[in-house]
Design a protein around this motif. Structure first.
Motif, PDB file in Angstrom:
ATOM      1  N   PRO A 215       0.817  -1.213   0.000  1.00  0.00           N
ATOM      2  CA  PRO A 215       0.000   0.000   0.000  1.00  0.00           C
ATOM      3  C   PRO A 215       0.855   1.268   0.000  1.00  0.00           C
ATOM      4  N   ASP A 216       0.377   2.268  -0.726  1.00  0.00           N
ATOM      5  CA  ASP A 216       1.031   3.571  -0.760  1.00  0.00           C
ATOM      6  C   ASP A 216       0.435   4.407   0.366  1.00  0.00           C
TER       7      ASP A 216
ATOM      8  N   GLU B  75      -2.219   2.383  -4.779  1.00  0.00           N
ATOM      9  CA  GLU B  75      -3.257   3.242  -4.201  1.00  0.00           C
ATOM     10  C   GLU B  75      -4.519   3.131  -5.057  1.00  0.00           C
ATOM     11  N   ASN B  76      -5.643   2.846  -4.410  1.00  0.00           N
ATOM     12  CA  ASN B  76      -6.927   2.713  -5.115  1.00  0.00           C
ATOM     13  C   ASN B  76      -6.850   1.699  -6.255  1.00  0.00           C
TER      14      ASN B  76
ATOM     15  N   THR C  93       1.253   3.494  -8.172  1.00  0.00           N
ATOM     16  CA  THR C  93       1.632   4.902  -8.301  1.00  0.00           C
ATOM     17  C   THR C  93       3.064   4.988  -8.830  1.00  0.00           C
TER      18      THR C  93
ATOM     19  N   SER D 162       0.298  12.698  -7.539  1.00  0.00           N
ATOM     20  CA  SER D 162       0.423  11.364  -6.960  1.00  0.00           C
ATOM     21  C   SER D 162       1.802  10.750  -7.127  1.00  0.00           C
TER      22      SER D 162
END
Length: 281
Positions: free
Chosen positions: A139-140, A175-176, A180, A204
């Motif tokens: 995760p970012d 992310e999402n 990224t 981002s």
């Protein structure tokens, strides 16, 4: 032998260099940085790094008191004094010493802190350039202004530690549902038709100097670049995957989340882009 470093107008032995405990870079990560590669004793794309430094300072209201010519002179003197043939020069600019720990910005006339030092390392013939690296996704968790090159690097350090714990070399941040960038690099995938896909510029991701050069060089050599979001699944199933940064230039990725990319060897598009980038130096 001790390195010569630069601190606020002075060239000093590294053991004599000192920064106040009240410096905001130390207390709040209230600082920006740049790393410029050095190959054969020469700076690589210094103009681009200076332009990005100015942009970072503008976004944060930091005062940069030296112009491009003066900063280049400091870089070149450090190269000479440290006999640096290959590696990089790290520059950090902070909001300075506010006199105490206080969340509020200090007065506008507070002198900023400027530090530069050299790091000798292989950048042209690094083993990873020919063997490739293995990455994992995670995760970012970084802040939302990654386009500003700040020294807030704990999250990337945690990502690298996570990768090492998984037996990998580095991490791709997600992310999402989309990648990224890497912990300290821009990321690319190569599709079946040899189109190179990379995430478009935004807040981002960092606006990589090497990325900018690669996009231009790719277009000049007939390699199609598509700027769009891409998923970890796309990366795992891509024909090729690679990264870029100021001191890696272009490194192949041979596995993502344990899944081998292609035949597990650096691919032709990746090798071509590294070759034409090195020819530019």
């Amino acid at each position: 032998m001790s390195r010569t470093v630069y601190v606020n107008g002075e060239f000093l032995p590294e053991e004599a260099a000192k920064i106040s405990v009240f410096d905001r870079g130390f207390l709040f990560a209230d600082a920006v940085y740049e790393v410029t590669a050095v190959v054969n004793g020469k700076l690589v794309d210094f103009n681009g790094h200076y332009a990005r430094l100015v942009r970072s300072c503008t976004e944060l209201g930091l005062t940069l008191r030296l112009d491009e010519h003066a900063l280049r002179d400091i870089h070149q003197r450090l190269i000479v004094e440290n006999a640096l043939q290959e590696g990089g020069i790290y520059l950090q600019l902070t909001r300075g010493n506010g006199g105490d720990r206080d969340f509020h910005y200090p007065p506008a006339d507070t002198p900023p802190t400027l530090v530069l030092f050299t790091q000798a390392r292989a950048v042209v013939d690094h083993p990873a350039a020919s063997k490739g690296i293995r990455v994992v996704t995670c995760p970012d968790i970084r802040w939302q202004r990654r386009d500003i090159k700040t020294v807030q690097l704990l999250a990337p350090c945690m990502a690298k530690a996570f990768a090492e714990a998984q037996g990998a070399d580095d991490a791709f941040l997600v992310e999402n549902g989309y990648i990224t960038e890497g912990s300290s690099c821009n990321c690319y995938i190569v599709q079946a038709d040899n189109t190179v896909v990379t995430r478009p510029l935004s807040n981002s991701i960092l606006h990589g100097i090497t990325r900018k050069a690669l996009v231009r060089l790719a277009e000049e050599h007939g390699v199609t670049i598509e700027e769009r979001l891409f998923t970890p699944e796309e990366a795992r199933n891509a024909r090729e995957v690679f990264i870029s940064s100021a001191t890696t230039f272009v490194w192949p990725v041979i596995a993502v989340d344990g899944q081998t990319i292609g035949d597990g060897k650096p691919g032709p598009v990746t090798l071509l882009l590294r070759k034409i980038y090195l020819q530019m130096l």
